[in-house]
Design a protein around this motif. Sequence first.
Motif, PDB file in Angstrom:
ATOM      1  N   GLU A   1       6.656   9.959 -15.995  1.00  0.00           N
ATOM      2  CA  GLU A   1       5.483   9.402 -16.651  1.00  0.00           C
ATOM      3  C   GLU A   1       5.125   8.012 -16.145  1.00  0.00           C
ATOM      4  O   GLU A   1       4.005   7.556 -16.330  1.00  0.00           O
ATOM      5  N   THR A   2       6.051   7.306 -15.539  1.00  0.00           N
ATOM      6  CA  THR A   2       5.749   5.966 -15.037  1.00  0.00           C
ATOM      7  C   THR A   2       5.024   6.009 -13.702  1.00  0.00           C
ATOM      8  O   THR A   2       4.634   4.966 -13.182  1.00  0.00           O
ATOM      9  N   ASP A   3       4.802   7.190 -13.153  1.00  0.00           N
ATOM     10  CA  ASP A   3       4.125   7.305 -11.864  1.00  0.00           C
ATOM     11  C   ASP A   3       2.733   6.701 -11.892  1.00  0.00           C
ATOM     12  O   ASP A   3       2.290   6.139 -10.891  1.00  0.00           O
ATOM     13  N   ILE A   4       2.018   6.818 -13.013  1.00  0.00           N
ATOM     14  CA  ILE A   4       0.663   6.273 -13.061  1.00  0.00           C
ATOM     15  C   ILE A   4       0.713   4.769 -12.818  1.00  0.00           C
ATOM     16  O   ILE A   4      -0.158   4.216 -12.142  1.00  0.00           O
ATOM     17  N   ALA A   5       1.750   4.104 -13.305  1.00  0.00           N
ATOM     18  CA  ALA A   5       1.904   2.670 -13.051  1.00  0.00           C
ATOM     19  C   ALA A   5       2.107   2.411 -11.562  1.00  0.00           C
ATOM     20  O   ALA A   5       1.581   1.432 -11.022  1.00  0.00           O
ATOM     21  N   GLU A   6       2.838   3.287 -10.884  1.00  0.00           N
ATOM     22  CA  GLU A   6       3.027   3.145  -9.445  1.00  0.00           C
ATOM     23  C   GLU A   6       1.691   3.259  -8.706  1.00  0.00           C
ATOM     24  O   GLU A   6       1.438   2.517  -7.758  1.00  0.00           O
ATOM     25  N   TYR A   7       0.849   4.177  -9.138  1.00  0.00           N
ATOM     26  CA  TYR A   7      -0.465   4.330  -8.513  1.00  0.00           C
ATOM     27  C   TYR A   7      -1.299   3.071  -8.725  1.00  0.00           C
ATOM     28  O   TYR A   7      -1.929   2.564  -7.797  1.00  0.00           O
ATOM     29  N   PHE A   8      -1.313   2.550  -9.952  1.00  0.00           N
ATOM     30  CA  PHE A   8      -2.089   1.348 -10.225  1.00  0.00           C
ATOM     31  C   PHE A   8      -1.514   0.138  -9.492  1.00  0.00           C
ATOM     32  O   PHE A   8      -2.269  -0.705  -8.986  1.00  0.00           O
ATOM     33  N   ASN A   9      -0.199   0.048  -9.398  1.00  0.00           N
ATOM     34  CA  ASN A   9       0.417  -1.051  -8.645  1.00  0.00           C
ATOM     35  C   ASN A   9       0.039  -0.966  -7.164  1.00  0.00           C
ATOM     36  O   ASN A   9      -0.186  -1.991  -6.515  1.00  0.00           O
ATOM     37  N   HIS A  10      -0.018   0.247  -6.649  1.00  0.00           N
ATOM     38  CA  HIS A  10      -0.421   0.461  -5.260  1.00  0.00           C
ATOM     39  C   HIS A  10      -1.845  -0.056  -5.043  1.00  0.00           C
ATOM     40  O   HIS A  10      -2.117  -0.773  -4.070  1.00  0.00           O
ATOM     41  N   ILE A  11      -2.736   0.273  -5.969  1.00  0.00           N
ATOM     42  CA  ILE A  11      -4.124  -0.207  -5.878  1.00  0.00           C
ATOM     43  C   ILE A  11      -4.148  -1.733  -5.955  1.00  0.00           C
ATOM     44  O   ILE A  11      -4.864  -2.387  -5.183  1.00  0.00           O
ATOM     45  N   GLN A  12      -3.366  -2.304  -6.861  1.00  0.00           N
ATOM     46  CA  GLN A  12      -3.315  -3.766  -6.996  1.00  0.00           C
ATOM     47  C   GLN A  12      -2.834  -4.426  -5.706  1.00  0.00           C
ATOM     48  O   GLN A  12      -3.354  -5.470  -5.315  1.00  0.00           O
ATOM     49  N   ARG A  13      -1.825  -3.831  -5.062  1.00  0.00           N
ATOM     50  CA  ARG A  13      -1.331  -4.383  -3.788  1.00  0.00           C
ATOM     51  C   ARG A  13      -2.445  -4.398  -2.744  1.00  0.00           C
ATOM     52  O   ARG A  13      -2.627  -5.391  -2.036  1.00  0.00           O
ATOM     53  N   ILE A  14      -3.190  -3.326  -2.664  1.00  0.00           N
ATOM     54  CA  ILE A  14      -4.286  -3.259  -1.691  1.00  0.00           C
ATOM     55  C   ILE A  14      -5.350  -4.294  -2.029  1.00  0.00           C
ATOM     56  O   ILE A  14      -5.843  -5.011  -1.151  1.00  0.00           O
ATOM     57  N   LEU A  15      -5.707  -4.393  -3.309  1.00  0.00           N
ATOM     58  CA  LEU A  15      -6.702  -5.383  -3.715  1.00  0.00           C
ATOM     59  C   LEU A  15      -6.248  -6.800  -3.365  1.00  0.00           C
ATOM     60  O   LEU A  15      -7.054  -7.639  -2.958  1.00  0.00           O
ATOM     61  N   GLY A  16      -4.948  -7.046  -3.500  1.00  0.00           N
ATOM     62  CA  GLY A  16      -4.400  -8.352  -3.153  1.00  0.00           C
ATOM     63  C   GLY A  16      -4.450  -8.641  -1.662  1.00  0.00           C
ATOM     64  O   GLY A  16      -4.470  -9.807  -1.250  1.00  0.00           O
ATOM     65  N   GLU A  17      -4.473  -7.603  -0.855  1.00  0.00           N
ATOM     66  CA  GLU A  17      -4.513  -7.766   0.598  1.00  0.00           C
ATOM     67  C   GLU A  17      -5.932  -7.965   1.132  1.00  0.00           C
ATOM     68  O   GLU A  17      -6.109  -8.473   2.237  1.00  0.00           O
ATOM     69  N   ILE A  18      -6.931  -7.595   0.369  1.00  0.00           N
ATOM     70  CA  ILE A  18      -8.315  -7.687   0.850  1.00  0.00           C
ATOM     71  C   ILE A  18      -8.694  -9.123   1.215  1.00  0.00           C
ATOM     72  O   ILE A  18      -9.258  -9.351   2.293  1.00  0.00           O
ATOM     73  N   PRO A  19      -8.396 -10.133   0.374  1.00  0.00           N
ATOM     74  CA  PRO A  19      -8.756 -11.500   0.773  1.00  0.00           C
ATOM     75  C   PRO A  19      -8.025 -11.989   2.026  1.00  0.00           C
ATOM     76  O   PRO A  19      -8.477 -12.932   2.670  1.00  0.00           O
ATOM     77  N   GLU A  20      -6.917 -11.344   2.367  1.00  0.00           N
ATOM     78  CA  GLU A  20      -6.144 -11.735   3.542  1.00  0.00           C
ATOM     79  C   GLU A  20      -6.693 -11.147   4.845  1.00  0.00           C
ATOM     80  O   GLU A  20      -6.217 -11.490   5.923  1.00  0.00           O
ATOM     81  N   ALA A  21      -7.673 -10.269   4.734  1.00  0.00           N
ATOM     82  CA  ALA A  21      -8.238  -9.638   5.937  1.00  0.00           C
ATOM     83  C   ALA A  21      -8.872 -10.708   6.818  1.00  0.00           C
ATOM     84  O   ALA A  21      -9.680 -11.513   6.356  1.00  0.00           O
ATOM     85  N   GLU A  22      -8.477 -10.716   8.076  1.00  0.00           N
ATOM     86  CA  GLU A  22      -8.951 -11.742   9.000  1.00  0.00           C
ATOM     87  C   GLU A  22     -10.146 -11.285   9.831  1.00  0.00           C
ATOM     88  O   GLU A  22     -10.909 -12.111  10.325  1.00  0.00           O
ATOM     89  N   THR A  23     -10.287  -9.980   9.983  1.00  0.00           N
ATOM     90  CA  THR A  23     -11.402  -9.461  10.784  1.00  0.00           C
ATOM     91  C   THR A  23     -12.104  -8.360  10.002  1.00  0.00           C
ATOM     92  O   THR A  23     -11.593  -7.870   8.989  1.00  0.00           O
TER      93      THR A  23
END
Length: 86
Positions: free
Chosen positions: A15-37
């Motif tokens: 049942e905690t898998d949904i949290a893993e999916y949301f954490n995965h999305i959060q990690r990607i969102l956190g990487e967007i401002p770091e995009a250099e190109t």
Amino acid sequence: MSNSSLKPPAESRNETDIAEYFNHIQRILGEIPEAETRADLATRVTELSEAITATRFFVATKIEDYIELNKRLIKLEKKIKRQSIR
């Protein structure tokens, strides 16, 4: 290689898998401002889109599982009621 390349397990029943999916999305969102190109940004946006799609599929699967379980419980409840009437 970025952390967003790590995919949450799609087949797990925990049942905690949904949290893993949301954490995965959060990690990607956190990487967007770091995009250099623009290419980096496009990669991150593509990963975000794929993660959202995977999350939607996971949630839909859980809903289908719940509906099926609910049907089985209703049948079982009816069977128990019939047996108790006898």
